[in-house]
Write a protein that holds these residues in place. Structure first.
Motif: not given
Length: 166
Positions: A133-141, A160-162
């Motif tokens: 989900y974090i990797v997906g958010l990194a593409g969406l943000v 996002l991980m931090a």
């Protein structure tokens, strides 16, 4: 949550139990006439987990990879039946050992080493889901916030991980 019934000889106090038969503390400390309730936050988080965990958008792709709607639908029904059967077995074991949490059920049924292995595997699955989900958010943000569009993807994922896992 089920009502366990009256306790004592002639006592009118009520006891409440969870699905595994464990007696729950008296709600609010005033006679126990109401069963314990979850919070709105608990309900919202549960619904969000169900909606996101179902991966509804990936279902058409999965059905296509299985050869179309008919074989994919058959596979979906088979997996659903197996899931319902496994869930029934877990509930039966929880009631047999009077444990309400999955790790407690595993410990009671199979011992400490298997319970620890179960905890580790569940943690690994949740971690993989969270990272995806974090990797997906990194593409969406970056698409939503144009100033972030210039930042490298690895930096967004790390940020996002931090924030997610401080």
């Amino acid at each position: 949550r089920a009502r366990a019934g009256e306790i004592g000889s002639g006592a009118s106090a009520m006891m409440w139990s969870n699905w595994a038969g464990q007696i729950l503390p008296e709600p609010g400390g005033s006679g126990g006439s109401e069963p314990p309730r979850g919070t709105v936050f608990d309900a919202v988080m549960n619904l969000c987990a169900c909606a996101l965990g179902a991966s509804m958008l990936s279902l058409p792709f999965a059905l296509d990879r299985l050869g179309g709607a008919l074989p994919g639908g058959f596979a979906l029904v088979v997996v659903g039946v197996l899931t319902a059967l496994a869930a029934r077995w877990i509930v039966d074991a929880g009631q047999r050992y009077q444990k309400a949490k999955f790790p407690q059920i595993m410990h009671a049924a199979f011992g400490a080493p298997f319970a620890l292995l179960t905890e580790a595997l569940m943690g690994a699955c949740l971690l993989v889901a969270a990272v995806s989900y974090i990797v997906g958010l990194a593409g969406l943000v970056p698409m939503l916030l144009s100033p972030l569009h210039e930042l490298p993807r690895w930096l967004l994922v790390s940020a996002l991980m931090a924030v997610t896992f401080p």
